[in-house]
Design a protein around this motif. Structure first.
Motif, short mmCIF file in Angstrom:
data_model
loop_
_atom_site.label_atom_id
_atom_site.label_comp_id
_atom_site.label_asym_id
_atom_site.label_seq_id
_atom_site.Cartn_x
_atom_site.Cartn_y
_atom_site.Cartn_z
N THR A 187 0.83 -1.21 0.00
CA THR A 187 0.00 0.00 0.00
C THR A 187 0.86 1.26 0.00
N LEU A 188 1.90 1.28 0.83
CA LEU A 188 2.78 2.44 0.90
C LEU A 188 3.53 2.64 -0.41
N ARG A 189 3.95 1.54 -1.05
CA ARG A 189 4.66 1.66 -2.33
C ARG A 189 3.76 2.25 -3.41
N PHE A 190 2.52 1.75 -3.51
CA PHE A 190 1.61 2.23 -4.55
C PHE A 190 1.07 3.62 -4.25
N ARG A 191 1.11 4.04 -2.99
CA ARG A 191 0.66 5.38 -2.65
C ARG A 191 1.63 6.43 -3.21
N PRO A 196 -0.63 7.91 -11.25
CA PRO A 196 -1.53 8.16 -10.13
C PRO A 196 -1.42 7.05 -9.08
N PRO A 197 -1.67 7.36 -7.83
CA PRO A 197 -1.53 6.34 -6.78
C PRO A 197 -2.69 5.35 -6.81
N LEU A 198 -2.41 4.15 -6.31
CA LEU A 198 -3.47 3.19 -6.02
C LEU A 198 -3.84 3.35 -4.55
N SER A 199 -5.10 3.62 -4.29
CA SER A 199 -5.52 3.94 -2.94
C SER A 199 -5.48 2.71 -2.04
#
Length: 716
Positions: free
Chosen positions: A542-546, A550-553
């Motif tokens: 989650t932290l990596r994709f944030r 665009p980010p993944l929520s």
């Protein structure tokens, strides 16, 4: 109220949850009318776009630098480049894409403006193109070379200023498509248009960090009594802290306990190990040491690493402490275990079973191709009866996100993605979400004024082992979302799937191999450890994709990984009970299966259709419960009833087990003699030949059985 519930039940029974075969207009290797998409886009319908690339300009302002920007006009659609301040030779390199289906005017116009603070913006010149004269370009053709075009004023007089442009007709296979400005999205999103683009995300490569705390030596303890004198070990990596069991106060305590973390490559973090004295709520540090993860030994098997004595540092309370000799040490075994696969998904839904270490990974056995075509009949997800839908698909470490189709209940994506397959007994997950980041307003500091959330619409799982090799599957899948009112069909999504393998023998060999790497069987982790480590892996992902754009929520990642599946649910409990009860009814189940096989019957069902409103309220109830009184009493009585049925099933299982156990208890001497004779013959037949397998991993029949699909794929 009764009539309303009755209407809801009738509507639920009318909804069609079946899987439908479709016939999309895809090439799939065929040549249609002399025109076709490249091979990498043969599973989607062709969509044409008018692409316009604004590269740079020269001689815009001869006397002094200006603030130029370009507007690209096509009828009612207008795209704007960023404004470059104080520039004489600005470079934008910006691509605009206009859907051919929405082109209603014959002229594409580029207008260069000079931005002014107080006065209206000044027109610097324009260039126009006739849409029908624009050339067609389809990869693998090279990109169209941009050219210099002289600007004209409003009277059509040529100016000295020039603009470098390229204009062409292309498809979604064009390299410029993912990063292009899309007219249909920009019309609504404004500055949030970045959240509408399609992207590919790669999850971090995760390892297990095992910290085996053995013992400490020569600790300088505080003078405390009772429970406040207990000591424990605390390990910290990043934002996560794990603690060992308590030990009574001693200068040389022993633990011999494992603390296991999930860490990501390239191991930039450090491990902080501290010895704490006190209790969980109030404790003081006795000593600490820091170990960089880059210096930690990496192992690929169960061979334990060498133990090392680490010198502890004493926390400084005053200047006098510096003069006190401090010789406390801590004995630990620390290793990065690359022989495991770090589970971030449920085992029966996993999409990747490779170990963390690349040296242990086997070559791929095939290729999975997914075409995400369109969705129909989507339910409105926003207050203004609109839906901004996008898809997220996950298989292995590769996550893909389609572009967001703004304000459409029947979006068309027509995007195709490819994954390498290393094991056929894996699952690809596709989820449709409503984009909640498009209309979010930011304050003066650039922060969002409200928390945006991507709402889930529906999920589809496809098990690769159920797919024939090189066959193209075109189906329309129901999108089912579980809500407090029950399971609701939110629409349908049309997908095209193809699994290709070079050698069917390599695929068949995997069925005799264990599902997980060898380390999971030679040094197994407990169920509690796996659940804790899975949560750690989800947080890291989650932290990596944030940090992506665009980010993944967070809600997207957690729903894709089924992070709430292990929470108690009366609905799921009943469903699991009926699954077990159905398995015990051998004769009835066998007859039903034979009839379904004989008649080639196939249907998509969901266990949530049998759930009541009260059961769904319980599942969505927070912890601790917000209900009290009669509601809790009714739930407790219902739980006792279900538990009673579970006890009956457990009693039946115990009876069967005790019957097997009685074969060796000599309670029935004749039966035991027969069983012993049978075992003797089986030993001779089975173990006299050379043993061809290792006993530290499951047997071939067990591996084969574990890879079989189950009805858990249909659980919500």
């Amino acid at each position: 109220m009764a009539n309303q519930n009755q209407n809801q039940q009738q509507k639920k029974h009318k909804e069609d949850f079946s899987l439908k075969v479709t016939t999309p207009n895809i090439n799939a290797g065929r040549v249609i009318g002399g025109d076709r998409l490249p091979a990498s886009f043969d599973l989607v319908e062709k969509m044409q776009f008018l692409f316009a690339r604004v590269v740079k300009a020269k001689r815009l302002c001869a006397s002094q630098p200006c603030n130029p920007y370009v507007k690209v006009n096509l009828g009612s659609f207008t795209g704007t480049t960023r404004c470059l301040e104080k520039s004489t030779t600005p470079e934008w390199n910006h691509v605009f894409a206009f859907s051919k289906d929405r082109i209603q005017v014959p002229v594409l116009e580029f207008v260069v403006w000079k931005k002014k603070c107080d006065d209206p913006d000044e027109l610097l010149g324009r260039v126009a193109f006739t849409v029908c004269d624009v050339p067609m370009r389809v990869p693998p053709d090279s990109p169209l070379a941009p050219q210099w075009y002289q600007l004209e004023n409003q009277k059509g007089v040529k100016l000295e200023a020039e603009l470098m442009l390229s204009v062409w007709m292309g498809t979604q296979a064009d390299e410029a498509f993912p990063e292009a400005w899309h007219s249909d999205a920009a019309e609504t999103c404004g500055e949030n248009i970045a959240h509408t683009r399609s992207k590919v995300y790669i999850s971090p490569r995760l390892w297990y960090l095992r910290v085996n705390v053995i013992q400490a030596q020569d600790l300088l303890l505080k003078l405390k009594t009772g429970n406040n004198s207990d000591i424990f070990i605390q390990g910290v990596v990043g934002n996560l802290a794990l603690r060992s069991r308590f030990r009574s106060s001693s200068t040389n305590p022993m633990w011999n306990e494992d603390l296991i973390f999930v860490v990501e490559e390239p191991f930039d973090d450090c491990l902080l190990v501290t010895i704490e004295q006190g209790n969980y709520n109030k404790h003081e540090r006795v000593g600490s040491c820091v170990v960089p993860l880059k210096n930690v030994q990496q192992r690929t098997d169960a061979t334990p690493p060498a133990s090392v004595w680490y010198n502890l540092q004493k926390p400084k309370e005053n200047k006098c402490d510096e003069k006190v000799k401090f010789s406390s040490k801590l004995n630990m075994r620390i290793s990065l275990d690359g022989g495991y696969h770090v589970l971030d998904e449920a085992t029966h839904y996993t999409s990747d079973v490779r170990p963390s270490s690349k040296s242990l990974c086997k070559p791929s056995i095939g290729v999975l191709e997914l075409g995400i075509l369109n969705a129909v009949g989507l339910s409105p997800m926003k207050k203004d009866n609109r839906t901004d839908a996008f898809c997220v698909a996950k298989y292995g470490p590769k996550w893909v996100r389609t572009r967001t189709i703004v304000d459409s209940l029947s979006p068309k994506w027509n995007e195709q993605y490819t994954w390498e397959v290393y094991d056929p007994c894996t699952v690809i997950t596709i989820v449709v979400f409503d984009n909640g980041n498009l209309n979010v307003v930011k304050n003066a500091g650039g922060k969002k004024t409200e928390e945006a959330a991507d709402k889930r619409i529906g999920k589809v799982r496809i098990r690769l082992s159920t797919l024939e090799s090189d066959k193209i599957y075109t189906h329309s899948y129901p999108l089912i979302n579980l809500q407090t009112q029950g399971a609701r069909k939110m629409g349908e999504i049309q997908l095209v799937v193809r699994f290709s393998c070079a050698s069917i023998l390599n695929v068949l060999q995997t069925y005799a191999q264990p599902l997980l790497p060898r380390m999971h069987y030679t040094s197994p982790l407990s169920r509690f450890q796996l659940d804790s480590l899975r949560n750690q892996a989800a947080v890291i992902t989650t932290l990596r994709f944030r940090r992506a754009e665009p980010p993944l929520s967070k809600e997207v990642v957690e729903y894709m990984l089924d992070m709430g599946a292990n929470v108690w649910s009366m609905r799921r409990g009943k469903a699991q009970f009926y699954r077990i009860a159905g398995l015990l009814s051998v004769l009835v189940s066998a007859a039903k299966q034979f009839h379904e096989i004989h008649s080639w019957k196939s249907s998509v069902t969901t266990v949530a259709d049998t759930a009541t409103v009260e059961e769904l309220e319980e599942e969505f109830d927070p912890f601790p419960s917000k209900f009290s009184g009669d509601n809790l009493k009714r739930r407790y009585d219902r739980l006792r009833a279900v538990a009673g049925r579970v006890v009956e099933v457990m009693a039946d299982l115990a009876t069967q087990g005790e019957r097997v156990e009685s074969l060796l208890s000599w309670r029935d001497p004749r039966a035991t003699v027969l069983f012993v004779m049978f075992c003797f013959v089986a030993v001779i037949v089975t173990f006299l030949p050379p043993r061809l397998r290792s006993f530290d991993i499951p047997a071939v029949p067990q591996n084969f059985l574990r890879r079989m699909p189950s009805r858990s794929d249909g659980m919500l």
